[in-house]
Structures are given as structure tokens and as C-alpha cells.
Write a protein that holds these residues in place. Structure first.
Motif, short mmCIF file in Angstrom:
data_model
loop_
_atom_site.label_atom_id
_atom_site.label_comp_id
_atom_site.label_asym_id
_atom_site.label_seq_id
_atom_site.Cartn_x
_atom_site.Cartn_y
_atom_site.Cartn_z
N HIS A 54 32.34 39.39 65.11
CA HIS A 54 33.33 38.61 63.97
C HIS A 54 33.53 39.57 61.77
O HIS A 54 34.40 39.47 61.77
CB HIS A 54 32.81 37.08 62.98
N HIS A 99 36.66 40.74 59.24
CA HIS A 99 36.52 41.06 57.93
C HIS A 99 36.56 41.77 57.85
O HIS A 99 37.30 42.62 56.88
CB HIS A 99 35.31 40.13 57.61
N SER A 121 29.49 37.44 52.07
CA SER A 121 29.52 36.27 52.44
C SER A 121 28.56 35.54 52.74
O SER A 121 27.14 35.93 52.12
CB SER A 121 31.14 36.31 54.08
N ASP A 149 36.38 33.05 56.02
CA ASP A 149 36.83 32.87 57.53
C ASP A 149 38.16 32.44 58.26
O ASP A 149 38.25 31.04 57.84
CB ASP A 149 35.64 31.98 58.44
ZN ZN Z 1 32.48 35.18 57.52
#
Ligand code: ZN
Ligand code: KG4
Length: 380
Positions: free
Chosen positions: A124, A128, A148, A318
Motif C-alpha cells: 500500500h 502512495h 496519512s 487511498d
Molecule cells: Zn493510505
């Protein structure tokens, strides 16, 4: 790397409270997001003041199937895509809330299996990290500030799969600090945007808040002291709307100041380690939506000779497009080095969901403050 071959990838994200599916294509004309759908669960979690993992996982199960169908339909509506064009399926395999990650990854496995496509597990954080390359011409190496709700890291992004963590949080993430302080002030969830709105009429010089890790020369972050101090002021001194606005302004300024100080150090280090003219500084993650943070980092970049990039908002928080792109970039690299054949069906199906998955495992192992496992480990 050559972009003469067209690659089209389906991307699936489910590591927190957003179910997201996208189709991304890269060919000779560049990178194009053919569809990018997000189903937010914010309403389901708002009543609890934060994300409830069990509710999140169940909501992903209810949504993923139809959202994927809609994302494929939306891509088809461009007139330039049919599902048969897909070369691979990419899905977040961690880090994140394990129930949600398992839902997205299992769905991706099923889809890949049914269509005979390779499955690319994506970190993940890597999504980003590469998100600025969805819309901008951001060349490697570049410096990334990822801020985040779950992550707060400074990374030297040297290439696909090649990351050096320059700093990380030793406790909370910046977005988590925004959310928790907003909760104490009764501003609701998610707290970041609400706190920013409340700060607009506030006096940022009214309350004195602690400066974390002062005197240290590294690029690490800490927000728990700020959170505790803000909670104390909230209980003892916040009586009126103006008091609340003043505290919000002070908190926002304190978080911004810490992000700027650490980014400045990382910029100096990055420049000594990488001989790049006009290096890029990228800020990604939900907190990059904050106007004060964005402005301060824009100014800092100009002062330090970096070219500032922030992905458009829909790619900052996201989303599936960043996961599709990270998968696409990996697949492109595997094809270029003749390794794509290693992505066998058996290997794809054996991919496991991971609650923790550092982008720079060597660094995470070497530094005992940031162990990769256990309750005290940093979340990434
Ligand atoms: Zn994230
Ligand atoms: O990247 P993201 O959508 O999800 C992850 O955490 O991975 O980021 C969400 C975080 C939340 O903590 C939210 O409060 C914060 O980003 N955020 C903001 C703003 N918009 C979102 N924080 C401060 N100011 C904002 N305008």
C-alpha cells in the motif's frame, strides 16, 4: 524504461476504510487512468469516532464485487477498453487492517484465476509512493513525504521496488494526530478536514505546544506529546468557539512545523546522497489535502531547490489507481528483465495478506525503535 508496449492493469485497494477499484493503462502516449472508483465507509465508522476493523472488513465484502463491475464498465465507457485488454490484476497485500486486506486480495485472486491473469501483490505504501507518477512526469530518484492516517514517513524513492526510509514516526501518524485531537475537541470523524476548517478563524500563536524530538538530528516524527498537550488544553482552557478555533490553529501549525523541519533535514541529506538537478519533492497521503501543510511544503521546496509535486486529491487519499500503477510498474519491470514468467498461478494464489510490511525492511530491522512486529512496532 521503454513505454512502447501497452499495459493495462486492474487495481484493488481495501486496506482501511475505502473500497477502491481502478483500471490504469500505460502506453507510448503515457499513463492514463481509465476508471477510478472509491466507495467510502466513512458513514459506517463515524458513529464510533474511528475505523472499526470488523465493520470495515464486512463492508469491503459487501462492496468489492459490484464496485469492480462498475469500474470495468466505467473503463469500457471510455470506448478504449474491454476487460479482455487486462494484462494483470494488482491488489494491496498490506500493510493495513488485515481483514480488509484479505477481502481485496482474495477477490483479486479469484478474478485473476478466472481470467487467467497474473496477480501482482502491492505494498500500500508503494502505491502512495508512486502515485505522483499517475499524472506527473516525476523521475527517479525523488524524495517523498507520505502523510496519512496510518503512515508518516520520509522516503528516498530510487526506483520501482527501491526505497530508502529516511524517517518515520515513532508513535502516531500525522493524520492520526489530526483525527485524535479533533475527536477530543468534538469535531467528529474524520478529524483532519474538520480541524482545518475550524482552524481558519483561529490564532496560531495563542497556545504553546511541545516541539517533539527537539535536538535530534534524524528525520523521525513524534506526535503523541502534542496530542496529550492539546487534550490537556482542550479540557482546561477551551470554553468558547474562539478558544476551540485558536487551539485548532495552534495544532495545525505545530504539525505543519514538524513536517517542514523533518522534510528540510531529509532534503539536505537527499541532496548529499543523490546528484540530481532539480530533484522532486512529493507529498502524498490524506494529510496532503491540508492547505496549510501544502503551502508550507511548497514554500520549503522553493527555498531548498526542489520541484514540488502533490498528486491531485483523488490520488492523494487511498485509491485503486495508485495500486494499479504500482502493479503496472512492477509488471513492466518484470517483463523488461524477462522475469514475468515467474508470476505463476501457484505463486499468485500463494500470496499472503500482511498486516505489517515495511518498504525498507533492512532499515526497519536495523532500528529497534521501529520494529516490524508487535504492539510497539511502527504501523508500517
Ligand atoms: Zn493510505
Ligand atoms: O491517505 P488516507 O486517505 O488514508 C490513510 O490513512 O491511508 O488519509 C486519511 C487521513 C486522515 O487521518 C484524515 O484526517 C487526514 O488524512 N486528512 C487531513 C485532511 N484531509 C484528510 N488531515 C488534515 N487536513 C485535511 N484537510
Amino acid at each position: 524504461m521503454s513505454q512502447s508496449v501497452s499495459l493495462t492493469v486492474l487495481g484493488i485497494e481495501s486496506s482501511c476504510d475505502e473500497t477502491a477499484v481502478a483500471v490504469v493503462r500505460r502506453d507510448a502516449s503515457g499513463t492514463r487512468v481509465l476508471s477510478n472508483l472509491i466507495h467510502s465507509q466513512v458513514v459506517k465508522h463515524a458513529v464510533y469516532g474511528g475505523v472499526v476493523p470488523e465493520i470495515a472488513a464486512r463492508a469491503h465484502v459487501e462492496t468489492i464485487d459490484s464496485l469492480c463491475a462498475l469500474a470495468l464498465q466505467a473503463a469500457e465507457a471510455t470506448g478504449d477498453f474491454t476487460p479482455g485488454d487486462l494484462d494483470a490484476v494488482a491488489a494491496t497485500a498490506g500493510p493495513g487492517l488485515i481483514g480488509g486486506v484479505m477481502v481485496g486480495l482474495s477477490f483479486a485472486k479469484g478474478y485473476a484465476l478466472a481470467r487467467g491473469l497474473p496477480l501482482i501483490p502491492v505494498n500500500h505504501l508503494e502505491g502512495h509512493a508512486l502515485s505522483a507518477r499517475l499524472t506527473g512526469d516525476v523521475a527517479f530518484p525523488f524524495l517523498l513525504l507520505l502523510v496519512s492516517g496510518g503512515h508518516c514517513q520520509l522516503l528516498a524513492v530510487k526506483g520501482v521496488g527501491d526505497y530508502e526510509r529516511m524517517g518515520t514516526t515513532i508513535d502516531d501518524a500525522a493524520g492520526e494526530a489530526f483525527d485524535k485531537i479533533a475527536k477530543v475537541l468534538g469535531l467528529g470523524y474524520p478529524g483532519g478536514p474538520a480541524l482545518e476548517a475550524c482552524a481558519r478563524d483561529g490564532d496560531a500563536a495563542r497556545f504553546v505546544l511541545p516541539r517533539a524530538l527537539l535536538g535530534r538530528k534524524d528525520c523521525d516524527f513524534s506526535f503523541s506529546g502534542l496530542k496529550t498537550a492539546a487534550a490537556k488544553i482542550a479540557h482546561e482552557q477551551v470554553k468558547t468557539e474562539q478558544d476551540r478555533a485558536d487551539l485548532c490553529a495552534c495544532v495545525q501549525a505545530a504539525i505543519t512545523r514538524q513536517l517542514v523541519e523533518r522534510s528540510q533535514r531529509a532534503m539536505d541529506l537527499f541532496k548529499t546522497q543523490n546528484a540530481v538537478t532539480d530533484p522532486a519533492f512529493v507529498v502524498a497521503g490524506g494529510v496532503a489535502a491540508n492547505g496549510a501543510v501544502r503551502q508550507a511544503l511548497t514554500d520549503l521546496s522553493a527555498r531548498k531547490g526542489f520541484v514540488f509535486h502533490a498528486p491531485p486529491l483523488q490520488y492523494c487519499t487511498d485509491n485503486g489507481a495508485m495500486i494499479a500503477l504500482a502493479g503496472l510498474e512492477h509488471y513492466q519491470q518484470l517483463r523488461a528483465t524477462g522475469q514475468a514468467a515467474h508470476l505463476t498461478l501457484a505463486e499468485s494464489m500463494a500470496t499472503l495478506a500482511r498486516p505489517r510490511w515495511p518498504l525498507d525492511p533492512g532499515r526497519a530491522e536495523a532500528d529497534p525503535v521501529h520494529k516490524t512486529a508487535g504492539r510497539k512496532g511502527a504501523k508500517a
